[in-house]
Design an enzyme around this catalytic site. Structure first.
Site, PDB file in Angstrom:
ATOM      1  N   GLY A   1       5.188   1.350   4.632  1.00  0.00           N
ATOM      2  CA  GLY A   1       6.534   1.898   4.457  1.00  0.00           C
ATOM      3  C   GLY A   1       7.531   0.967   3.775  1.00  0.00           C
ATOM      4  O   GLY A   1       8.257   1.386   2.867  1.00  0.00           O
TER       5      GLY A   1
ATOM      6  N   SER B   1       3.666  -2.088  10.339  1.00  0.00           N
ATOM      7  CA  SER B   1       5.118  -2.178  10.506  1.00  0.00           C
ATOM      8  C   SER B   1       5.687  -3.545  10.122  1.00  0.00           C
ATOM      9  O   SER B   1       6.611  -4.041  10.760  1.00  0.00           O
ATOM     10  CB  SER B   1       5.515  -1.795  11.937  1.00  0.00           C
ATOM     11  OG  SER B   1       5.140  -0.453  12.211  1.00  0.00           O
TER      12      SER B   1
ATOM     13  N   GLU C   1      -6.676   4.723   8.043  1.00  0.00           N
ATOM     14  CA  GLU C   1      -6.499   6.150   7.731  1.00  0.00           C
ATOM     15  C   GLU C   1      -7.777   6.722   7.109  1.00  0.00           C
ATOM     16  O   GLU C   1      -8.106   7.892   7.325  1.00  0.00           O
ATOM     17  CB  GLU C   1      -5.269   6.323   6.831  1.00  0.00           C
ATOM     18  CG  GLU C   1      -3.987   6.128   7.634  1.00  0.00           C
ATOM     19  CD  GLU C   1      -2.855   5.430   6.900  1.00  0.00           C
ATOM     20  OE1 GLU C   1      -2.817   5.447   5.660  1.00  0.00           O
ATOM     21  OE2 GLU C   1      -1.989   4.846   7.596  1.00  0.00           O
TER      22      GLU C   1
ATOM     23  N   ASN D   1       0.882  -1.172   0.000  1.00  0.00           N
ATOM     24  CA  ASN D   1       0.000   0.000   0.000  1.00  0.00           C
ATOM     25  C   ASN D   1       0.917   1.220   0.000  1.00  0.00           C
ATOM     26  O   ASN D   1       1.510   1.553   1.012  1.00  0.00           O
ATOM     27  CB  ASN D   1      -0.888  -0.026   1.257  1.00  0.00           C
ATOM     28  CG  ASN D   1      -1.704   1.244   1.411  1.00  0.00           C
ATOM     29  OD1 ASN D   1      -1.753   2.083   0.507  1.00  0.00           O
ATOM     30  ND2 ASN D   1      -2.351   1.384   2.559  1.00  0.00           N
ATOM     31  N   TRP D   2       1.011   1.838  -1.174  1.00  0.00           N
ATOM     32  CA  TRP D   2       1.976   2.945  -1.309  1.00  0.00           C
ATOM     33  C   TRP D   2       1.478   4.237  -0.654  1.00  0.00           C
ATOM     34  O   TRP D   2       2.216   5.221  -0.575  1.00  0.00           O
ATOM     35  CB  TRP D   2       2.281   3.191  -2.794  1.00  0.00           C
ATOM     36  CG  TRP D   2       3.015   2.051  -3.457  1.00  0.00           C
ATOM     37  CD1 TRP D   2       3.471   0.897  -2.853  1.00  0.00           C
ATOM     38  CD2 TRP D   2       3.394   1.939  -4.842  1.00  0.00           C
ATOM     39  NE1 TRP D   2       4.081   0.089  -3.783  1.00  0.00           N
ATOM     40  CE2 TRP D   2       4.057   0.706  -5.004  1.00  0.00           C
ATOM     41  CE3 TRP D   2       3.230   2.764  -5.957  1.00  0.00           C
ATOM     42  CZ2 TRP D   2       4.557   0.276  -6.242  1.00  0.00           C
ATOM     43  CZ3 TRP D   2       3.726   2.349  -7.196  1.00  0.00           C
ATOM     44  CH2 TRP D   2       4.387   1.118  -7.324  1.00  0.00           C
ATOM     45  N   LYS D   3       0.203   4.240  -0.238  1.00  0.00           N
ATOM     46  CA  LYS D   3      -0.395   5.426   0.388  1.00  0.00           C
ATOM     47  C   LYS D   3      -0.134   6.667  -0.489  1.00  0.00           C
ATOM     48  O   LYS D   3      -0.108   6.548  -1.719  1.00  0.00           O
ATOM     49  CB  LYS D   3       0.119   5.590   1.827  1.00  0.00           C
ATOM     50  CG  LYS D   3      -0.107   4.317   2.651  1.00  0.00           C
ATOM     51  CD  LYS D   3       0.077   4.502   4.132  1.00  0.00           C
ATOM     52  CE  LYS D   3      -0.134   3.183   4.849  1.00  0.00           C
ATOM     53  NZ  LYS D   3      -0.035   3.276   6.315  1.00  0.00           N
TER      54      LYS D   3
ATOM     55  N   HIS E   1      -9.523   1.219   5.230  1.00  0.00           N
ATOM     56  CA  HIS E   1      -8.217   1.394   5.878  1.00  0.00           C
ATOM     57  C   HIS E   1      -8.367   2.334   7.079  1.00  0.00           C
ATOM     58  O   HIS E   1      -9.177   3.268   7.037  1.00  0.00           O
ATOM     59  CB  HIS E   1      -7.215   1.966   4.872  1.00  0.00           C
ATOM     60  CG  HIS E   1      -5.802   1.918   5.382  1.00  0.00           C
ATOM     61  ND1 HIS E   1      -5.301   2.855   6.257  1.00  0.00           N
ATOM     62  CD2 HIS E   1      -4.811   1.012   5.180  1.00  0.00           C
ATOM     63  CE1 HIS E   1      -4.050   2.532   6.559  1.00  0.00           C
ATOM     64  NE2 HIS E   1      -3.728   1.424   5.921  1.00  0.00           N
TER      65      HIS E   1
ATOM     66  N   GLU F   1      -5.196  -4.748  10.713  1.00  0.00           N
ATOM     67  CA  GLU F   1      -4.163  -3.732  10.894  1.00  0.00           C
ATOM     68  C   GLU F   1      -4.398  -2.995  12.207  1.00  0.00           C
ATOM     69  O   GLU F   1      -5.217  -2.045  12.250  1.00  0.00           O
ATOM     70  CB  GLU F   1      -4.195  -2.731   9.740  1.00  0.00           C
ATOM     71  CG  GLU F   1      -3.906  -3.357   8.387  1.00  0.00           C
ATOM     72  CD  GLU F   1      -3.361  -2.327   7.397  1.00  0.00           C
ATOM     73  OE1 GLU F   1      -2.282  -2.583   6.848  1.00  0.00           O
ATOM     74  OE2 GLU F   1      -3.984  -1.275   7.202  1.00  0.00           O
TER      75      GLU F   1
ATOM     76  N   GLY G   1       2.792   2.373  10.844  1.00  0.00           N
ATOM     77  CA  GLY G   1       3.744   3.463  10.678  1.00  0.00           C
ATOM     78  C   GLY G   1       4.474   3.839  11.960  1.00  0.00           C
ATOM     79  O   GLY G   1       5.147   4.868  12.021  1.00  0.00           O
TER      80      GLY G   1
HETATM   81  P1  13P Z   1       3.215   0.431   7.672  1.00  0.00           P
HETATM   82  O1  13P Z   1       3.683  -0.875   7.085  1.00  0.00           O
HETATM   83  O2  13P Z   1       3.945   1.621   7.171  1.00  0.00           O
HETATM   84  O3  13P Z   1       3.113   0.364   9.172  1.00  0.00           O
HETATM   85  O4  13P Z   1       1.691   0.624   7.138  1.00  0.00           O
HETATM   86  C1  13P Z   1       0.790  -0.403   7.289  1.00  0.00           C
HETATM   87  C2  13P Z   1      -0.435  -0.082   6.521  1.00  0.00           C
HETATM   88  O5  13P Z   1      -1.184   0.804   6.896  1.00  0.00           O
HETATM   89  C3  13P Z   1      -0.684  -0.823   5.274  1.00  0.00           C
HETATM   90  O6  13P Z   1      -1.966  -0.592   4.795  1.00  0.00           O
END
Ligand code: 13P
Length: 253
Positions: free
Chosen positions: A235, A213, A97, A9-11, A95, A167, A173
């Site tokens: 990440g 993470s 976020e 997930n490149w966000k 998600h 998650e 993150g």
């Molecule tokens: P990280 O791997 O950066 O913690 O993010 C996880 C995530 O939200 C994947 O959708």
């Protein structure tokens, strides 16, 4: 047998040039991988360019979100069919976020999930508790509610089209991964809920990813757990070497 599914997930990261380069590296370096399904979810505006790079390979393209309507006055939104037309076969829905930064509710998520299944755009449906909810001993209550509300009015057949991603919000993150035991406990609980709602066969076949993470140095222990079938990686999916190292670890298990 559930095949591990690892998705980046490149966000809201990378330039167009970086996105195209990363997709190209993933495509070429994963050509020999047989035991893992690999997906990438770029930002919307890069989806078509990334599709051009990976088409014809086994790398799966996903969107990070879609709206539940097919069209209309929804400035800034993208309909599921549009993501499909741009080459996506998967989409991340719910998600944390989207839930906590953009205020998405279980009801909205439920409508999106239904729309996606109806147009055969497979959802990766995310659930996860916040730190204070875990510390108050409410993890299972929160996850159970997110699952039941998100999948309200789903048939077993429709539910079987989904991938679930657990998650924990406190692990995203932050560098704090859930321990493999902690994560597996919740994954087993998720599978139990799915089994009660949709039957043991459907629940047993569903892929449940862990996210939060995940990195090259912890993915192996996570994937070795019974109910962890893959990873949704933020990440560590933004650099070809770390993403590919996780894919190769999974391929070798
Ligand atoms: P990280 O791997 O950066 O913690 O993010 C996880 C995530 O939200 C994947 O959708």
């Amino acid at each position: 047998m559930r095949k591990p599914f690892i998705v980046g997930n490149w966000k809201m990261n990378l330039s167009l040039k970086e996105a195209v380069q990363l997709a190209g590296d993933i495509k070429s370096e994963s050509a020999g991988v047989k035991n893992v399904d690999i997906g990438i979810c770029p930002p919307f505006v890069f989806i078509s360019s990334v599709y051009d790079v990976i088409k014809g390979s086994s790398v799966i393209l996903g969107a990070q979100n879609v709206h539940d309507e097919d069209g209309g006055a929804f400035t800034g939104e993208v309909a599921g069919f549009m993501a499909k037309e741009a080459g996506c076969t998967y989409v991340i829905i719910g998600h944390s976020e989207r839930r906590h930064v953009f205020g998405e509710t279980d009801e909205f998520i439920n409508r999106k999930l239904k729309k996606c299944v109806s147009i055969e755009l497979a959802p990766i449906f995310c659930v996860g508790e916040k730190l204070e909810q875990r510390e108050a001993g409410k993890t299972n209550d929160v996850i159970g509610e997110q699952l039941r509300n998100g999948l309200k009015d789903f048939t077993a057949d429709a539910a079987g089209k989904l991938v679930i991603a657990y998650e924990p919000v406190w692990a995203i993150g932050t560098g704090k991964t859930a321990t493999p035991d902690q994560a597996n406990e919740v994954h087993a609980f998720i599978r139990d809920v799915l089994s009660t709602e949709f039957g043991a066969k459907v629940a047993g076949d569903m892929v449940i990813q862990y996210g939060g993470s995940v990195k090259p140095d912890n993915i192996k222990e996570l994937l070795l757990q019974n109910d962890i079938d893959g990873a949704l990686v933020g990440g560590a999916s933004l650099k070809a070497d770390s993403f590919l190292s996780m894919i190769k670890t999974a391929d070798s298990l």
